[in-house]
Design a protein around this motif. Structure first.
Motif, PDB file in Angstrom:
ATOM      1  N   MET A 159     -34.717 -60.945  -1.295  1.00 21.01           N
ATOM      2  CA  MET A 159     -35.389 -60.155  -0.276  1.00 21.01           C
ATOM      3  C   MET A 159     -35.447 -58.699  -0.744  1.00 21.01           C
ATOM      4  O   MET A 159     -34.580 -58.252  -1.510  1.00 21.01           O
ATOM      5  CB  MET A 159     -34.637 -60.273   1.056  1.00 21.01           C
ATOM      6  N   PRO A 160     -36.431 -57.923  -0.295  1.00 23.85           N
ATOM      7  CA  PRO A 160     -36.626 -56.553  -0.824  1.00 23.85           C
ATOM      8  C   PRO A 160     -35.696 -55.516  -0.205  1.00 23.85           C
ATOM      9  O   PRO A 160     -36.135 -54.453   0.240  1.00 23.85           O
ATOM     10  CB  PRO A 160     -38.092 -56.276  -0.484  1.00 23.85           C
ATOM     11  N   TYR A 161     -34.416 -55.841  -0.165  1.00 25.97           N
ATOM     12  CA  TYR A 161     -33.413 -54.943   0.412  1.00 25.97           C
ATOM     13  C   TYR A 161     -32.236 -54.832  -0.554  1.00 25.97           C
ATOM     14  O   TYR A 161     -31.951 -55.764  -1.319  1.00 25.97           O
ATOM     15  CB  TYR A 161     -32.911 -55.477   1.758  1.00 25.97           C
ATOM     16  N   PRO A 162     -31.517 -53.713  -0.518  1.00 25.64           N
ATOM     17  CA  PRO A 162     -30.370 -53.558  -1.412  1.00 25.64           C
ATOM     18  C   PRO A 162     -29.167 -54.369  -0.928  1.00 25.64           C
ATOM     19  O   PRO A 162     -29.161 -54.904   0.188  1.00 25.64           O
ATOM     20  CB  PRO A 162     -30.079 -52.056  -1.317  1.00 25.64           C
ATOM     21  N   ALA A 163     -28.164 -54.459  -1.749  1.00 23.79           N
ATOM     22  CA  ALA A 163     -26.918 -55.110  -1.345  1.00 23.79           C
ATOM     23  C   ALA A 163     -26.245 -54.270  -0.263  1.00 23.79           C
ATOM     24  O   ALA A 163     -26.412 -53.054  -0.188  1.00 23.79           O
ATOM     25  CB  ALA A 163     -25.989 -55.259  -2.547  1.00 23.79           C
ATOM     26  N   ASN A 164     -25.497 -54.939   0.603  1.00 25.98           N
ATOM     27  CA  ASN A 164     -24.686 -54.265   1.634  1.00 25.98           C
ATOM     28  C   ASN A 164     -25.534 -53.394   2.559  1.00 25.98           C
ATOM     29  O   ASN A 164     -25.170 -52.265   2.880  1.00 25.98           O
ATOM     30  CB  ASN A 164     -23.597 -53.404   0.974  1.00 25.98           C
ATOM     31  N   ALA A 165     -26.675 -53.932   3.003  1.00 28.76           N
ATOM     32  CA  ALA A 165     -27.600 -53.141   3.806  1.00 28.76           C
ATOM     33  C   ALA A 165     -27.407 -53.337   5.309  1.00 28.76           C
ATOM     34  O   ALA A 165     -27.395 -52.367   6.068  1.00 28.76           O
ATOM     35  CB  ALA A 165     -29.044 -53.479   3.423  1.00 28.76           C
ATOM     36  N   PHE A 166     -27.279 -54.580   5.743  1.00 26.79           N
ATOM     37  CA  PHE A 166     -27.317 -54.898   7.174  1.00 26.79           C
ATOM     38  C   PHE A 166     -25.916 -55.149   7.736  1.00 26.79           C
ATOM     39  O   PHE A 166     -25.087 -55.792   7.096  1.00 26.79           O
ATOM     40  CB  PHE A 166     -28.188 -56.130   7.427  1.00 26.79           C
ATOM     41  N   ASP A 167     -25.697 -54.674   8.954  1.00 23.08           N
ATOM     42  CA  ASP A 167     -24.437 -54.917   9.637  1.00 23.08           C
ATOM     43  C   ASP A 167     -24.384 -56.319  10.238  1.00 23.08           C
ATOM     44  O   ASP A 167     -23.302 -56.846  10.505  1.00 23.08           O
ATOM     45  CB  ASP A 167     -24.244 -53.903  10.776  1.00 23.08           C
TER      46      ASP A 167
ATOM     47  N   THR B 255     -37.551 -50.777   3.100  1.00 21.34           N
ATOM     48  CA  THR B 255     -37.760 -51.811   2.094  1.00 21.34           C
ATOM     49  C   THR B 255     -38.110 -51.184   0.753  1.00 21.34           C
ATOM     50  O   THR B 255     -38.566 -50.039   0.690  1.00 21.34           O
ATOM     51  CB  THR B 255     -38.894 -52.766   2.516  1.00 21.34           C
ATOM     52  N   VAL B 256     -37.899 -51.953  -0.298  1.00 21.26           N
ATOM     53  CA  VAL B 256     -38.413 -51.608  -1.625  1.00 21.26           C
ATOM     54  C   VAL B 256     -39.840 -52.132  -1.707  1.00 21.26           C
ATOM     55  O   VAL B 256     -40.160 -53.202  -1.174  1.00 21.26           O
ATOM     56  CB  VAL B 256     -37.545 -52.241  -2.730  1.00 21.26           C
ATOM     57  N   SER B 257     -40.720 -51.401  -2.362  1.00 25.91           N
ATOM     58  CA  SER B 257     -42.080 -51.877  -2.568  1.00 25.91           C
ATOM     59  C   SER B 257     -42.674 -51.172  -3.779  1.00 25.91           C
ATOM     60  O   SER B 257     -42.056 -50.261  -4.346  1.00 25.91           O
ATOM     61  CB  SER B 257     -42.946 -51.638  -1.320  1.00 25.91           C
ATOM     62  N   ASP B 258     -43.871 -51.588  -4.166  1.00 21.59           N
ATOM     63  CA  ASP B 258     -44.586 -50.990  -5.294  1.00 21.59           C
ATOM     64  C   ASP B 258     -46.006 -50.708  -4.831  1.00 21.59           C
ATOM     65  O   ASP B 258     -46.755 -51.634  -4.498  1.00 21.59           O
ATOM     66  CB  ASP B 258     -44.587 -51.963  -6.481  1.00 21.59           C
ATOM     67  N   TRP B 259     -46.395 -49.429  -4.794  1.00 16.02           N
ATOM     68  CA  TRP B 259     -47.706 -49.073  -4.257  1.00 16.02           C
ATOM     69  C   TRP B 259     -48.854 -49.360  -5.214  1.00 16.02           C
ATOM     70  O   TRP B 259     -50.012 -49.103  -4.883  1.00 16.02           O
ATOM     71  CB  TRP B 259     -47.711 -47.618  -3.808  1.00 16.02           C
ATOM     72  N   CYS B 260     -48.551 -49.915  -6.389  1.00 16.16           N
ATOM     73  CA  CYS B 260     -49.630 -50.443  -7.228  1.00 16.16           C
ATOM     74  C   CYS B 260     -50.081 -51.805  -6.702  1.00 16.16           C
ATOM     75  O   CYS B 260     -51.041 -52.387  -7.205  1.00 16.16           O
ATOM     76  CB  CYS B 260     -49.175 -50.577  -8.676  1.00 16.16           C
ATOM     77  N   GLU B 261     -49.356 -52.329  -5.717  1.00 14.67           N
ATOM     78  CA  GLU B 261     -49.680 -53.603  -5.077  1.00 14.67           C
ATOM     79  C   GLU B 261     -49.798 -53.402  -3.572  1.00 14.67           C
ATOM     80  O   GLU B 261     -49.469 -52.336  -3.055  1.00 14.67           O
ATOM     81  CB  GLU B 261     -48.591 -54.641  -5.368  1.00 14.67           C
ATOM     82  N   ALA B 262     -50.245 -54.432  -2.882  1.00 14.57           N
ATOM     83  CA  ALA B 262     -50.364 -54.361  -1.425  1.00 14.57           C
ATOM     84  C   ALA B 262     -48.989 -54.467  -0.776  1.00 14.57           C
ATOM     85  O   ALA B 262     -48.071 -55.090  -1.315  1.00 14.57           O
ATOM     86  CB  ALA B 262     -51.273 -55.477  -0.912  1.00 14.57           C
ATOM     87  N   PHE B 263     -48.840 -53.855   0.397  1.00 17.74           N
ATOM     88  CA  PHE B 263     -47.598 -53.906   1.146  1.00 17.74           C
ATOM     89  C   PHE B 263     -47.529 -55.214   1.934  1.00 17.74           C
ATOM     90  O   PHE B 263     -48.557 -55.807   2.284  1.00 17.74           O
ATOM     91  CB  PHE B 263     -47.513 -52.715   2.108  1.00 17.74           C
TER      92      PHE B 263
END
Length: 599
Positions: free
Chosen positions: A251-259, A494-502
């Motif tokens: 998933m596009p989230y870092p480690a240890n993100a959500f409670d 989130t992590v994303s890349d703006w060379c692509e669609a969100f």
């Protein structure tokens, strides 16, 4: 002596005769270079608006001028087009583990160069908080989910609206009662210990919507599937959500993100494929965080007949989940009625005490724990950073103190330090104060869904915390991975890349904030493609704030006009001497059927 002079004269002449062609070649090349350089770096810095030229700056300060005609509208059948999760292209990809529903973006040659139209009858989205309980039917004109889930109170069609009663598969009596019961099992949900949450398989995001009143910010995640536009419904309601699926990629989230992470009958096969799905939830869950499961197989003794299953099968499924979580060192925190809650361990101690050969193994360090952009999931436990002592649910400051507290994670973030974090927070408070003088709607309920397209620590979002908005903080997959700091503050993104669609549907954001993105990514991404994507995800009458150097503002202004935006230039809060400027644009409300533009 005479012979020497003659010899010298001869060789000198010969040398000159050899150097002459070389001199002519070099002179010619210089002349050509001078001519081309003059043509390319001409002093024409104004853009011919008649031809709508595009000025794109390179690092040498030269302006490559391209003509840009107005963009045409796409076919009406593209009204809900999601480029990287396009059902038309699914047949090209692997069906195993639902990989075809992950991101598969089209090559640049196949990208649309047109404007996505709204559906016929589209109306301005209802204002928050009314939008949480109802939306216009023609804005999200899908009947399947209404017909199939009506008995579970997901939503109901009433006249020209959809009404959201707050029901769900596992809480037909209302999400409020469901969460009240959850809070009894997890007291940290009431004292600020639990702030960030992840809802996998979110339906129409009623769980996340109710949590907002309880000061818990949930990211609702769901794929584009036969439920039709779950994420689009969520965002139409003003609830944080994005397209995504737990399949083969992280998933596009870092480690240890959500409670907290939550699954209410999301039907994910948690123990299959080596338990990789549950291990991925474990990666993004903070130490001491809670995993909440309701629906099959929890409370199977009561529900198994209604699940069209057998008691033996459901008991076996629950036993396998318990066994896997036990080997992952989770503790069964509470189990009552239809809810089961497990808690993630606080550190690596339990992993180190397991018998050798215990499955699942602890991951090696071959892949960074925070890496989350097109990174394959692995069936192993991601261990905690050995120096991270204050990252668990019980050691991170409670909400709202954590918003302005410099997180310990800064020590493990490239370029991160407490001084820089505090300065970033102060700067963005001043900038947002200035923005509100340029965009009077900002800070009112006319703007609800906001995206910061190029954040560092989420300070833009922090400056808006008292306003009726939520902010999707986006960190570029090519930039410093600072998204963990954003989550430590109690924000989401989130992590994303703006060379692509969100990963979202069209018309899902009221405002886009773009600070330094074009300058940072111009070497990789085509500016025209980025702005066409911005137009896709922006609602009619939506606002764009671009903060960048003058050259990129010129280009954005030209492209904006080609997309039917109305743009104005402004100084920053530092005045005319600032090397950056601000461009504020408003997307027009146009329709294909009328071929018109509404104010």
């Amino acid at each position: 002596m005479k012979d020497k002079e003659l010899k010298s004269s001869f060789f000198g002449a010969e040398r000159r005769s050899r150097l002459l062609p070389l001199f002519l070649i070099v002179s010619s090349l210089c002349a050509v270079s001078f001519y081309l350089g003059g043509a390319f770096c001409s002093e024409k810095k104004t853009i011919d608006e008649t031809h709508q030229s595009l000025a794109a700056s390179d690092k040498a300060g030269c302006s490559a001028v391209i003509k840009q005609a107005p963009f045409e509208s796409c076919n009406i059948t593209m009204q809900d087009y999601t480029p990287c999760t396009d059902p038309v292209r699914w047949r090209k990809f692997d069906k195993q583990r639902m990989a075809f529903r992950e991101r598969h973006c089209p090559p640049r040659a196949e990208r649309l160069q047109c404007l996505i139209p709204p559906p016929e009858g589209y109306k301005q989205t209802m204002l928050w908080p009314k939008s949480r309980s109802e939306c216009w039917y023609k804005n999200v004109p899908y009947d399947w989910i209404n017909n199939e889930k009506a008995n579970q109170n997901w939503l109901k069609k009433k006249g020209d609206k959809f009404i959201f009663p707050g029901g769900g598969t596992m809480f037909p009596n209302g999400v409020g009662e469901y969460i009240d019961h959850m809070e009894e099992l997890i007291p940290g949900m009431k004292d600020g210990s639990v702030r960030t949450a992840l809802d996998t398989g979110c339906g129409v995001a009623s769980w996340g919507g109710d949590l907002l009143d309880r000061k818990i910010l949930a990211m609702s995640l769901a794929p584009r599937d036969n439920h039709e536009a779950q994420v689009q419904f969520a965002l139409e309601r003003g609830i944080p959500a994005m397209l995504g699926i737990i399949a083969t990629q992280r998933m596009p989230y870092p480690a240890n993100a959500f409670d907290m992470a939550h699954c209410s009958r999301c039907l994910i096969p948690w123990t299959e494929f080596g338990g990789v799905y549950l291990l991925e939830v474990d990666r993004v869950l903070r130490p001491g965080g809670f995993w909440v499961l309701s629906g099959p197989p929890v409370n199977y003794e009561v529900h198994w007949k209604g699940w069209e299953s057998t008691e033996e099968k459901q008991k076996g499924d629950l036993d396998r989940i318990k066994d896997l979580l036990d080997k992952m060192c989770y503790k069964l925190y509470a189990m009552k009625d239809d809810l089961a809650v497990w808690q993630k361990p606080l550190d690596n101690t339990c992993y180190e005490q397991r018998e050798e050969g215990t499955y699942p193994p602890v991951c090696d360090d071959a892949i960074e724990a925070d890496a989350a952009w097109y990174v394959p999931m692995r069936p192993c436990i991601v261990p905690q950073h050995p120096d991270a002592k204050r990252i668990s649910v019980d050691t991170v400051p409670k909400w709202p103190e954590r918003l302005t507290h410099a997180p310990e994670r800064l020590r493990f973030t490239a370029g991160g330090n407490t001084g820089g974090f505090n300065q970033d927070t102060r700067i963005w408070k001043e900038r947002v104060k200035h923005y509100k003088t340029l965009v009077p709607e900002l800070g009112t309920n006319k703007i609800r869904n906001v995206m910061d397209m190029n954040t560092l620590y989420g300070s833009f979002a922090a400056a808006l915390i008292d306003d009726p908005v939520w902010v999707m903080n986006v960190v570029s997959s090519y930039a410093t991975n600072s998204l963990g700091v954003v989550f430590d503050r109690g924000l989401t993104g989130t992590v994303s890349d703006w060379c692509e669609a969100f990963s979202t549907y069209p018309r899902t954001y009221d405002m886009l904030h773009v600070a330094g993105l074009f300058n940072a990514e111009s070497h990789r991404c085509e500016m025209k493609d980025v702005m066409l994507e911005m137009d896709r995800i922006l609602r009619p009458n939506g606002i764009v704030i671009v903060r960048d150097t003058p050259q990129f503002l010129d280009s954005a202004n030209v492209l904006g006009k080609a997309m039917k935006w109305k743009c104005t230039r402004h100084d920053t809060e530092n005045g005319a001497d600032d090397s950056d400027g601000i461009l504020v644009c408003k997307k027009s409300f146009w329709t294909i059927s009328e071929d018109s533009v509404e104010s």
